[in-house]
Design an enzyme around this catalytic site. Structure first.
Site, PDB file in Angstrom:
ATOM      1  CB  SER A 143      -0.205   0.218   4.622  1.00 10.50           C
ATOM      2  OG  SER A 143       0.447  -0.527   3.627  1.00 10.50           O
ATOM      3  CE1 TYR A 156      -4.546   1.733   1.213  1.00 13.89           C
ATOM      4  CE2 TYR A 156      -2.356   0.834   0.797  1.00 13.89           C
ATOM      5  CZ  TYR A 156      -3.523   0.863   1.547  1.00 13.89           C
ATOM      6  OH  TYR A 156      -3.659   0.032   2.642  1.00 13.89           O
TER       7      TYR A 156
END
Length: 267
Positions: A143, A156
């Site tokens: 990400s 996360y």
């Protein structure tokens, strides 16, 4: 990798979003596929469409990779069918946008199991055959949050920081042995992620899953250790932590996200 001809790819989280996009693009390129996800009905539909459109073999395995034994069971089923994995795409994962204490411990346990543990286990299971063949590799989905601490998405983004670091470390170990390990780091992408994450993303720009898959496969084929997909702003964001003090970055990111979480309280 020089060629994907006659290769087989295992893709996790392949029933929708980025995982489905990788499956469809690899199918279009002529690869045989092994697709796994929790949603068996969705997975079967995707597999049937790929078989029809591209005349490739597609095996599906319904599995929940938050289970500690799932990776071993997936591998055993593949080996029992005399199949092999040339390319592993560790895509399955989820996140939550929230104040840290607004989520249950179990949510974080499952997030870490899926985003980190499953990635490590599947890589450990399938790398030996790749090394034996001196070919193949792994695509791990990170990400833009892999590059800096991100308040309000703390766990996360920490898992995705692990994915990037883990991928690049393996790249360093195996790049001279015919194996490519590529971390693909998307920004906002038009998938179900935001809904699952409980995220406020109105007004933000999105890449498509197809764009992420296309750019990710291209980077893998070029033997790159990582790639940031999507807009140029995503790439600039990934570089920011190199040029600004970490405390400054934390403050900037906190201000960006503190009004974007759908906050609630467990107490």
């Amino acid at each position: 990798m020089k060629s994907l001809k006659n290769k087989t790819a295992l893709i996790t989280g392949a029933s929708s979003g980025i995982g489905e996009a990788f499956a469809r693009q690899f199918g279009q390129m002529g690869l045989n596929l092994i697709l796994t996800a929790r949603s068996g009905d969705k997975l079967a539909k995707v597999a049937a469409e790929i078989r029809k459109e591209h005349a490739v073999d597609v095996k599906i395995i319904t599995a929940d990779l938050t289970s500690p034994s799932a990776a071993d069971k997936i591998a055993q089923e593949i080996w029992n069918d005399k199949l092999h994995v040339d390319i592993l795409v560790n895509n399955a994962g989820f996140g939550k946008w929230a104040n840290f204490l607004d989520e249950e411990k179990q949510t974080y346990t499952e997030m870490i199991a899926l985003n980190i543990d499953a990635t490590v286990k599947l890589s450990h299971l399938f790398l030996p055959q790749m090394l034996k063949n001196k070919s193949g590799g792994i695509i791990n989905i990170g990400s833009t949050g892999s590059f800096q601490p991100t308040p309000y998405i703390a766990v996360y983004c920490a898992t995705k920081a692990f994915v990037l670091s883990f991928s690049e470390a393996l790249f360093g170990e195996y790049k001279d042995k015919g194996i490519t390990i590529t971390a693909v780091c998307p920004g906002n992408t038009k998938t179900l992620f935001s809904e699952v994450a409980n995220a406020q993303t109105e007004g933000q720009t999105y890449a498509t899953p197809q764009q992420v898959a296309k750019e990710g496969i291209a980077a893998f084929m070029k033997g790159r250790n990582y790639t940031v997909t999507g807009s140029f702003n995503n790439y600039i964001q990934s570089l920011s932590s190199r040029f600004l003090p970490r405390r400054t970055i934390i403050g900037i990111v906190a201000n960006m996200f503190k009004n974007k979480v759908k906050s609630y309280s467990l107490t």
